[in-house]
Design an enzyme around this catalytic site. Sequence first.
Site, short mmCIF file in Angstrom:
data_model
loop_
_atom_site.label_atom_id
_atom_site.label_comp_id
_atom_site.label_asym_id
_atom_site.label_seq_id
_atom_site.Cartn_x
_atom_site.Cartn_y
_atom_site.Cartn_z
N TYR A 115 0.58 14.23 1.02
CA TYR A 115 0.20 14.89 2.28
C TYR A 115 0.34 16.40 2.17
O TYR A 115 0.73 17.07 3.12
CB TYR A 115 1.00 14.32 3.46
CG TYR A 115 0.87 12.82 3.55
CD1 TYR A 115 -0.32 12.25 3.97
CD2 TYR A 115 1.91 11.99 3.14
CE1 TYR A 115 -0.46 10.87 4.00
CE2 TYR A 115 1.77 10.60 3.17
CZ TYR A 115 0.58 10.05 3.61
OH TYR A 115 0.43 8.69 3.63
N GLU B 95 0.83 -1.21 0.00
CA GLU B 95 0.00 0.00 0.00
C GLU B 95 0.87 1.26 0.00
O GLU B 95 0.81 2.07 0.92
CB GLU B 95 -0.93 -0.01 1.21
CG GLU B 95 -1.91 -1.19 1.20
CD GLU B 95 -2.55 -1.45 2.55
OE1 GLU B 95 -2.19 -0.74 3.51
OE2 GLU B 95 -3.38 -2.36 2.64
N PRO B 96 1.70 1.45 -1.02
CA PRO B 96 2.52 2.67 -1.07
C PRO B 96 1.67 3.88 -1.38
O PRO B 96 0.72 3.81 -2.16
CB PRO B 96 3.51 2.37 -2.20
CG PRO B 96 2.77 1.43 -3.11
CD PRO B 96 1.92 0.59 -2.20
N CYS C 212 -1.52 34.03 10.39
CA CYS C 212 -1.20 34.66 11.69
C CYS C 212 -0.85 33.61 12.73
O CYS C 212 -1.55 33.43 13.75
CB CYS C 212 -2.36 35.52 12.15
SG CYS C 212 -2.60 36.97 11.11
#
Length: 421
Positions: free
Chosen positions: A375, A275-276, A346
């Site tokens: 990601y 599951e790369p 901020c």
Amino acid sequence: MDHFLYRDGALFAEDVPVTEIAAAVGTPFYVYSTATLLRHYHLFDEALAGTEHLVCYAMKAAGNMAILRTLAQAGAGMDVVSQGEYLRARAAGVPGDKIVFSGVGKTEEEMRVALEGGIRQFNVESEPEMEALSRVAQSLGKVAPITIRVNPDVDARTHAKIATGKSENKFGIPISRAREVYAMAAALPGLEIVGIDVHIGSQLTELEPFEQAYGKVAELTEALRADGHTIGRLDLGGGLGIPYTRSNAAPPLPTDYGAMIKRTLGHLGCEIEIEPGRLIAGNAGLLVSSVIYVKNGEGRDFLILDAAMNDLIRPAMYDAHHDIIPVIEPVPGAEQHPYDVVGPVCESGDTFARQRDLPELASGDLVAFRSAGAYGAVMSSEYNARPLIPEVLVNGDQFAVIRRRPSFDEMMNRDTIPSWL
């Protein structure tokens, strides 16, 4: 290897100048390379040649449906961790029998949707989940194929927030209790045991932890078979790392990983699933941003970009490193200058790099964050009421916007003002 290279003094994504994309969609944006995605998928597929196997892309790394369809058309299965990911995979054209459902908190509704829509297997992570899945499968008159995720208590030697195979982590059942839990599963109606699942973490840069975990899985396979269970499939998870900086030693190649799997587990005659996610998508994407200001501070200069931590949170969350390069190639021998590279949000945590040596830059210049394909966009948010940024897919000399930037009106119209206000 990726397909983002300087050509004639400017950065290209395959055969498209990055400046052309920036002019068309505005900054910041993500851009992905089809050629790199496919190259990395095929590296894993070829590494397991000679064994029955399926490469299931971990779509939590980058879940845009154009990316999913690109990989699915090449033969990839998908590893999903939510109903939303399952539905996106199906909408992208992935058949149910090539989808693996992972995750520690599957709800009964998610189980129902996957059972009705088709599923390769559920990677079950606890006894309560197993019992819930049995109830749902029975209510639908179906049989749920399962593996049980075992926690081998192996130190993956990676960042603490992405380690999953130690006894203190929330994932899986202790491998010491595996035979007991498999016996429970065999006694539950509506479940069919098909194999074993293991996953020890992400961004691993050496093979030894994998080999330790897979050795334990090999022993468990033989013990479970002796207990009368059919173990025909081994889901080995993902986790192989990528080089986030070109100055560091490269992690092992997929070919080395595949050879280790065959050496450790090949004698069992099991189908292998991997599951790369990061290694397929990571170096296939850039985040491109413009310099808003160069601010001279006391003892340091700040490069203030229009990208921020809500667009790429990895540096704030994991202290992650991304190489940052100018989109216009510096002249040979160009003087380097140390900058703190920051965004406009901020938060002091909205910092991508501290005292990073870069060629001198000015307002309006474009920079690219390398290895931002995994990601990145999937973890982005609208913090500070900043719109989600576009995603662009390049294929040769073509590019297409695969997620557009929403307008401020679209963002505000999602809110509802109650009648008493």
